[in-house]
Design a protein around this motif. Structure first.
Motif, mmCIF file in Angstrom:
data_model
loop_
_atom_site.group_PDB
_atom_site.id
_atom_site.type_symbol
_atom_site.label_atom_id
_atom_site.label_comp_id
_atom_site.label_asym_id
_atom_site.label_seq_id
_atom_site.Cartn_x
_atom_site.Cartn_y
_atom_site.Cartn_z
ATOM 1 N N ASN A 260 0.815 -1.209 0.000
ATOM 2 C CA ASN A 260 0.000 0.000 0.000
ATOM 3 C C ASN A 260 0.848 1.257 0.000
ATOM 4 O OD1 ASN A 260 -2.476 -1.345 -0.003
ATOM 5 N ND2 ASN A 260 -2.333 -1.726 2.212
ATOM 6 N N LYS B 247 -4.778 -11.469 -8.315
ATOM 7 C CA LYS B 247 -5.330 -11.234 -6.983
ATOM 8 C C LYS B 247 -5.825 -9.808 -6.819
ATOM 9 C CE LYS B 247 -2.623 -14.711 -4.493
ATOM 10 N NZ LYS B 247 -1.628 -14.937 -3.418
ATOM 11 N N CYS B 248 -5.110 -8.883 -7.455
ATOM 12 C CA CYS B 248 -5.451 -7.464 -7.282
ATOM 13 C C CYS B 248 -6.244 -6.912 -8.453
ATOM 14 C CB CYS B 248 -4.184 -6.637 -7.083
ATOM 15 S SG CYS B 248 -3.206 -7.150 -5.652
ATOM 16 N N HIS B 249 -6.060 -7.506 -9.643
ATOM 17 C CA HIS B 249 -6.689 -6.938 -10.852
ATOM 18 C C HIS B 249 -7.729 -7.913 -11.380
ATOM 19 C CE1 HIS B 249 -3.775 -3.636 -11.167
ATOM 20 N NE2 HIS B 249 -2.817 -4.535 -10.852
#
Length: 616
Positions: free
Chosen positions: A58, A145-147
């Protein structure tokens, strides 16, 4: 020669240096580009790892600082990130700083494949590389996982601009070094050529000069150098000198023998004897072919035509005349006339014995300051006349005429070869004359000079088919001297022969050239009126002959005169018979009728005469 060799070496070294330099520059450029692309890929992997790490922690607000630190790497001029459309859709916002800057960025985002382009000037070169960031799912990095994207879909790209001008600078420096090396090599070549190659170059120059002299007919030896060349070159020079000596002796010997063979005078000193000999041999070969051809010719006219063609085609002569002169008869005959310059024709026709070339048996040539031949009428033209005896009584005069003096001079230089052709033709011409004389003796009457009975038999084999084909009439006159036996008994055979000769002359002068007069035997004669229109014309000729014979006075002796008459029988071909032998027999029957009915008359053949002869 030495300058040429040195120049060739210098050019070769320069070409080699340029080729090496160009190859080096190409390799440096190619390697630099590959290296830049490889570095760009490595840097992009670092950037991708960094971005993933910042995202997982982050810390995305520190991404710009991270990119700035990467851009400070060696040879990296610029670096930026390009965000793909799937990321913008997922996060619902568009970061204008990460939009594609140019077509290369757009192309990579669209295709998902790395692309690059090169921008360079003379001194600088930069490589622009754009590397896609495709979604993958592996152990350490799982983009999915993120996109919210499909595997392999392009999330964005890393664009870098790398400076590789240092490699180009290295290439430019290599050019300087190669140039210095080349200049040094040239200096070494010039130095070595003077020390090592000079003896060989000088020997080559001597070979070149001597060969050029040999082409001009000057055969000389080469002075062998005492040092500086190899043993093989010394041996080669000695062999060359032997060759020149042998060649000189042999070529001169051949030239002299060829000149002697054709009676040709040697050329000027310094001429190439080999070329002269070749020219002579070529002419002898052509002369031999000419001789073989004229031996197969049927007549003098064919030989004259062939000789005329040689003069026109081989020697490029445009105006010449062939004249036969019978010295005993003082008679001239023009057998060939080429061109419009027969400038002594008047004298030759009237008094051919005045021809200077025939009279002196020598060549007669135009002179600058006096007139060699007084009978050549054109003062602005030039001439060359030569005489060839083709029999005891007949001379052949060949008269060459020119409009320009240089053409005459050219003929003089070629006259030996021209006369060679004439001399080769002379024996064949003489043979044809002898054959003609022999043929004439076989077909002519020795007393009167008229054609004989044998000629009539041979000639009618061709004449009758021709007459039938052309539908010609032939009037056959059979003549017999009246009371000829009494002439021999009273005056002797000499006067009898004279009477026959007078009759032959009258016949020959009365009929046309196309008609034939034949002594058939004893005091009998036949006249063939070839192509006569009708029997009335034939009767007219017969009566004309009868009248001339009747009026002719023949000297016999001591002023005494003798007159004779003839009886004539006429038959017509093909009116009286389609067989020519029958026509002659008919004419003989008509002659018998004329003699039996009073003599000195002309009788036309009729059918009823046949029965009266049989009854008698």
């Amino acid at each position: 020669m030495r300058k040429n060799i040195i120049l060739q070496f210098v050019v070769m070294v320069l070409i080699l240096a340029i080729a090496i330099t160009a190859l080096s520059l190409y390799n440096l450029r190619h390697i630099g580009i590959k290296s830049a692309i490889h570095n760009a890929q490595a840097i992009s992997e670092v950037v991708k790892s960094g971005l993933t790490s910042h995202m997982l922690n982050n810390n995305m607000h520190q991404v710009d600082t991270f990119i700035e630190s990467v851009s400070n790497m060696n040879n990296v001029k610029n670096i930026w990130l390009v965000r793909g459309e799937p990321v913008d859709k997922q996060f619902g916002r568009v970061d204008k700083t990460k939009l594609p800057k140019d077509a290369l960025d757009k192309s990579v985002l669209l295709t998902g494949k790395m692309a690059h382009k090169i921008e360079e000037t003379f001194t600088t070169t930069s490589v622009r590389v754009t590397i896609p960031y495709n979604a993958v799912a592996v152990k350490n990095i799982d983009c999915l996982k993120c996109h919210d994207v499909d595997p392999g879909e392009t999330l964005g790209a890393v664009s870098l601009e790398l400076d590789i001008s240092a490699l180009k600078q290295i290439g430019i420096e290599s050019i300087y070094i190669i140039t210095l090396v080349v200049l040094f090599a040239i200096f070494i070549i010039i130095f070595l050529s003077k020390r090592i190659l000079q003896p060989y170059i000088e020997l080559f120059d001597k070979f070149s000069i001597n060969i050029n002299n040999a082409v001009q007919g000057k055969f000389k030896r080469i002075n062998i150098p005492t040092s500086g060349i190899s043993k093989d070159m010394l041996n080669l020079t000695e062999e060359y000198n032997k060759l020149m000596v042998n060649f000189k002796d042999t070529s001169i010997d051949i030239e002299k023998k060829l000149h002697g063979f054709i009676g040709y005078q040697a050329g000027k000193e310094g001429n190439d004897p080999l070329n002269e000999s070749k020219e002579i041999i070529d002419n002898l070969s052509n002369l031999y072919q000419f001789k073989k051809e004229i031996e197969l010719d049927d007549s003098r006219d064919e030989i004259y035509q062939r000789l005329s063609q040689v003069f026109s085609n081989k020697f490029n002569l445009k105006a010449f005349n062939f004249i036969e002169i019978e010295m005993l008869k003082n008679k001239m005959t023009t057998v060939i006339q080429k061109g419009d310059f027969f400038c002594c024709s008047k004298t030759m026709k009237e008094t051919p014995d005045l021809c200077r070339s025939a009279r002196t048996k020598n060549d007669v040539v135009s002179m600058d300051f006096h007139n060699t031949c007084p009978y050549f009428e054109k003062k602005d033209l030039f001439y060359y006349c030569t005489n060839i005896s083709i029999s005891k009584n007949i001379n052949l005069i060949i008269n060459f005429v020119f409009e320009k003096k240089n053409e005459l001079e050219k003929l003089k230089s070629q006259i030996t070869f021209i006369k060679s052709y004439i001399n080769e033709a002379a024996p064949s011409l003489e043979v044809k004359l002898l054959m003609k004389a022999l043929q004439e003796s076989a077909f002519t009457d020795g007393l009167t000079g008229l054609y004989n009975r044998k000629f009539l038999e041979e000639h009618t084999k061709k004449l009758i088919p021709h007459a039938k084909r052309e539908e010609l009439n032939i009037g056959v006159l059979m003549l017999d001297m009246d009371h000829f036996k009494a002439v021999n008994d009273e005056y002797g055979h000499d006067i009898g022969d004279k009477v026959l000769k007078e009759l032959a002359t009258i016949l020959d002068e009365t009929v046309r050239e196309s008609d034939l007069v034949i002594r058939y035997g004893g005091e009998e004669f036949i006249v063939l009126l070839v192509g006569v229109k009708n029997e009335n014309d034939a009767l007219h000729v017969a009566n004309k002959i009868s009248k001339k014979v009747r009026e002719n006075e023949i000297d016999v002796y001591a002023g005494a005169k003798l007159k004779k008459t003839v009886s004539i029988g006429l038959s017509m071909f093909p009116q009286d018979s389609s067989s020519f032998n029958s026509v002659i027999k008919n004419a003989d029957i008509a002659l018998y009728e004329a003699k039996s009915t009073g003599r000195d008359k002309v009788v036309r053949f009729k059918e009823e005469q046949v029965s009266s002869v049989d009854l008698f």
